[in-house]
Scaffold this motif. Structure first.
Motif, PDB file in Angstrom:
ATOM      1  N   GLN A 105       0.818  -1.227   0.097  1.00 24.44           N
ATOM      2  CA  GLN A 105       0.011  -0.063  -0.088  1.00 24.44           C
ATOM      3  C   GLN A 105       0.916   1.372  -0.123  1.00 24.44           C
ATOM      4  N   PHE A 150      -6.297   4.143  -0.625  1.00 20.12           N
ATOM      5  CA  PHE A 150      -7.114   3.363  -1.619  1.00 20.12           C
ATOM      6  C   PHE A 150      -8.414   3.909  -2.150  1.00 20.12           C
ATOM      7  N   ASN A 175     -11.974   1.287  -6.424  1.00 20.21           N
ATOM      8  CA  ASN A 175     -11.769   0.164  -7.466  1.00 20.21           C
ATOM      9  C   ASN A 175     -10.787  -0.647  -6.958  1.00 20.21           C
ATOM     10  N   GLY A 176     -10.388  -0.670  -5.657  1.00 15.74           N
ATOM     11  CA  GLY A 176      -9.199  -1.514  -5.244  1.00 15.74           C
ATOM     12  C   GLY A 176      -7.883  -1.063  -5.432  1.00 15.74           C
ATOM     13  N   PHE A 177      -7.563  -0.136  -6.249  1.00 10.61           N
ATOM     14  CA  PHE A 177      -6.347   0.326  -6.436  1.00 10.61           C
ATOM     15  C   PHE A 177      -6.072   1.296  -5.609  1.00 10.61           C
ATOM     16  N   THR A 178      -4.673   1.626  -5.382  1.00 11.73           N
ATOM     17  CA  THR A 178      -4.365   2.875  -4.458  1.00 11.73           C
ATOM     18  C   THR A 178      -4.079   4.004  -5.400  1.00 11.73           C
ATOM     19  N   GLU A 184      -0.824   3.860  -7.365  1.00 10.35           N
ATOM     20  CA  GLU A 184      -1.184   2.919  -8.895  1.00 10.35           C
ATOM     21  C   GLU A 184      -1.796   3.576  -9.827  1.00 10.35           C
ATOM     22  N   ALA A 191      -0.734  -1.471 -12.374  1.00  6.53           N
ATOM     23  CA  ALA A 191       0.169  -1.306 -11.673  1.00  6.53           C
ATOM     24  C   ALA A 191      -0.109  -1.686 -10.091  1.00  6.53           C
ATOM     25  N   THR A 192       0.861  -2.296  -9.419  1.00  5.99           N
ATOM     26  CA  THR A 192       0.854  -2.777  -8.140  1.00  5.99           C
ATOM     27  C   THR A 192       2.017  -2.184  -7.575  1.00  5.99           C
ATOM     28  N   SER A 207       3.273 -10.318  -6.528  1.00  2.27           N
ATOM     29  CA  SER A 207       2.471  -9.522  -7.106  1.00  2.27           C
ATOM     30  C   SER A 207       1.913 -10.184  -8.183  1.00  2.27           C
ATOM     31  N   TYR A 258      -4.408  -6.455   4.417  1.00  3.34           N
ATOM     32  CA  TYR A 258      -3.765  -7.126   3.322  1.00  3.34           C
ATOM     33  C   TYR A 258      -2.630  -8.157   3.753  1.00  3.34           C
ATOM     34  N   ARG A 273      -5.654  -7.618  -1.737  1.00  2.00           N
ATOM     35  CA  ARG A 273      -5.662  -6.721  -3.048  1.00  2.00           C
ATOM     36  C   ARG A 273      -6.234  -7.183  -4.070  1.00  2.00           C
ATOM     37  N   ARG A 309      -8.476  -7.330  -6.982  1.00  2.00           N
ATOM     38  CA  ARG A 309      -9.102  -6.453  -7.700  1.00  2.00           C
ATOM     39  C   ARG A 309      -9.309  -6.609  -9.175  1.00  2.00           C
TER      40      ARG A 309
END
Lengths: 345, 345
Positions: A208, A212, A215-218, A221, A241-242, B255, B290, B306, B308
């Motif tokens: 992280q 957040f 949509n679950g992305f940070t 990202e 991206a992660t 990831s 997470y 995570r 998504r």
């Protein structure tokens, strides 16, 4: 740079790591400065900072700070930029903003010199400096984009704590010592200082960076996804991206999968990367040569290695991209932009 | 397990981290043991090790060590397995081999109980335990493979140094202290102890685990690619891996980008993962929940979060998978296999 125009330069946020690197680079690069104004919060006003043998007294950044300023660097957080940049623009300054405040503003060019320096001419007083993780990615991929086209990028990051500020660096170092001494660890800053839950960063990996979204992305990202499309000028580019924080102080690393639009020769890919501006190809498996954060730290370039053809998709390749997140990822990219502005005047 | 058959069990490589975890798990899980034989190199023979309140004297592992042994665990390196496993098999033992010696042998089942436990019945005396990074990946993806089919996996790893042995752990810890004390660092073990070039692991990320092959991938990356296909029993599965060592002691993080063959509902995906054997869903962005290596260390389960939907490919999703590389990644997977063998007899 003799007989060149000299500029009145302001740096806002000089107590932060990026602000300090901007001042250092302006000095080392011999930027054509007439007057340098160092601006910070009221708390830091009065501090004296050495610049090229002279002492400059830090002043409080206010809406009135920008009279007569030609170029203003901002790296004091998005809120300060939103508050002060409009005043600096109204005073006639070109603002190079290192925060995310204006990056996705359609009126504001988002510039990585190796990719889209021509966009600086479209500025209406503001040029945005992209997110650190984005800069090293697009700078490296640009020559491949131009030669083959890129349809898809999947990136996983290994990001240094310095991207979260000086307190995050202190936390990693003191926490590491506590773990080594078998003391109880009490996380206080990371992953996000303004959020309630803290996690250990020493000897750990935290998936992280920033808050957040639904949509679950940070946020981090989404910055990589949206900024990459904007800088490349290609909304059809598919980006995933992660973003992960790891126990490194300086230097972001990225594991990158890239699908090209055309067939490629892997030696030509390496040659394009080796000859790209600002990029250093470090790629020799026989000598165990590949980019490392420990070696990229303190350097201006972006380093790429582990370049290899994907085994299942003939139009895809994989690589490992490393750069100093405070330099090419922030201060150096901003000073580069200023150098281009200076050259054009 | 009363009135159950008792087994004569041998553990080869009991001085290594995995061997020690196997012994601990055999004790904690109350494995139905008649006689336990602890085997190691000549150097360690004579050492006494406590097991369920008794002292067992370590013996030198030789071709004659396996008379009367029903189940033999091997984790003393590929060369020892190649040398001794055939003798153990000839003596009638079922060998659970934790090295890479027999993993890709077409005659040898490569087993992750949550994925393909039925394969143990095809063994001809050897059952191979997969690579640590592979196990947690396939155990997590199996329910999605069964429900939707999987066409493509792209994984970047964040691997703990314990995967490289006790000396690599010592190196990370002492090197970290040296960096904190601003002492010169002298890497001696990582990335690969048998190769000439060493790199700093403390506060760094090294994109090399095991040796390089001619295709530019490392052995570790090829293990993930080839073993995943073999365990899933699907040679059409497209797998790409980038394996990276980071300064973590226990717990591999991954990831993972996965392309499914069918459309999916993200809540159904989470529900499948939450209900999968051996998998714990830790996924609540609002609570910053997470998986973390620091919390997975010492646990038998594999943790996933995570989770998504990918923003550019409607059939793809992303996730973060963490497990203790010495437990589910090695010792626990091996003991699980032994438990299934015991159940069937």
């Amino acid at each position: 740079m003799s007989n060149q125009k000299l500029f009145n330069v302001a740096v806002v946020g000089i107590t932060g790591a990026v602000g300090q690197q901007i001042i250092r680079l302006l000095s080392e690069r011999n930027f054509p400065i007439d007057r340098l104004k160092l601006l910070a919060s009221k708390r830091s006003a009065g501090t004296k900072i050495a610049f090229k043998g002279k002492e400059i007294t830090v002043e409080e950044a206010t809406p009135e700070s920008f009279d007569g300023i030609d170029i203003a660097f901002f790296s004091a957080g998005g809120d300060i930029s939103k508050l002060l940049v409009p005043h600096a623009v109204a005073s006639g300054a070109v603002c190079i903003d290192n925060t995310s405040a204006y990056r996705m503003d359609p009126e504001t060019p988002l510039v990585v010199p190796e990719v889209n320096i021509e966009k600086i001419n479209e500025n209406k007083g503001i040029i945005a400096n992209p997110n650190c993780s984005t800069i090293q990615l697009v700078a490296t991929l640009k020559p491949l984009y131009d030669r083959y086209g890129i349809s898809r990028i999947i990136v996983s990051t290994y990001q240094a704590v310095s991207g979260a500020g000086a307190r995050a660096i202190d936390e990693l170092l003191s926490q590491s010592r506590d773990v080594l001494d078998e003391k109880q660890v009490q996380p206080e800053i990371l992953p996000v200082s303004s959020l309630p839950v803290k996690h250990q960063i020493a000897f750990n990996a935290i998936p992280q960076i920033d808050k957040f979204l639904d949509n679950g992305f940070t946020n981090e990202e989404m910055k990589m996804i949206l900024e990459t499309k904007k800088i490349m000028g290609d909304e059809t580019l598919q980006v995933t991206a992660t973003c992960v924080r790891i126990p490194v102080v300086y230097g972001h690393s990225e594991s990158v999968y890239v699908e090209l639009k055309e067939d490629f020769d892997i030696d030509e890919v390496k040659s394009l990367l080796a000859n790209a501006p600002g990029i250093v190809l470090q790629d020799n498996p026989n000598e165990q040569l590949y980019p490392l954060a420990s070696e990229a730290a303190g350097k201006l370039e972006t380093f790429v290695g582990r370049v290899r053809r994907d085994l299942s998709n003939p139009k895809a390749l994989n690589m490992w991209i490393v750069s100093d997140n405070l330099l090419k990822g922030a201060a150096w990219n901003a000073v580069q932009i200023a150098e281009y502005i200076a050259l054009e005047q």
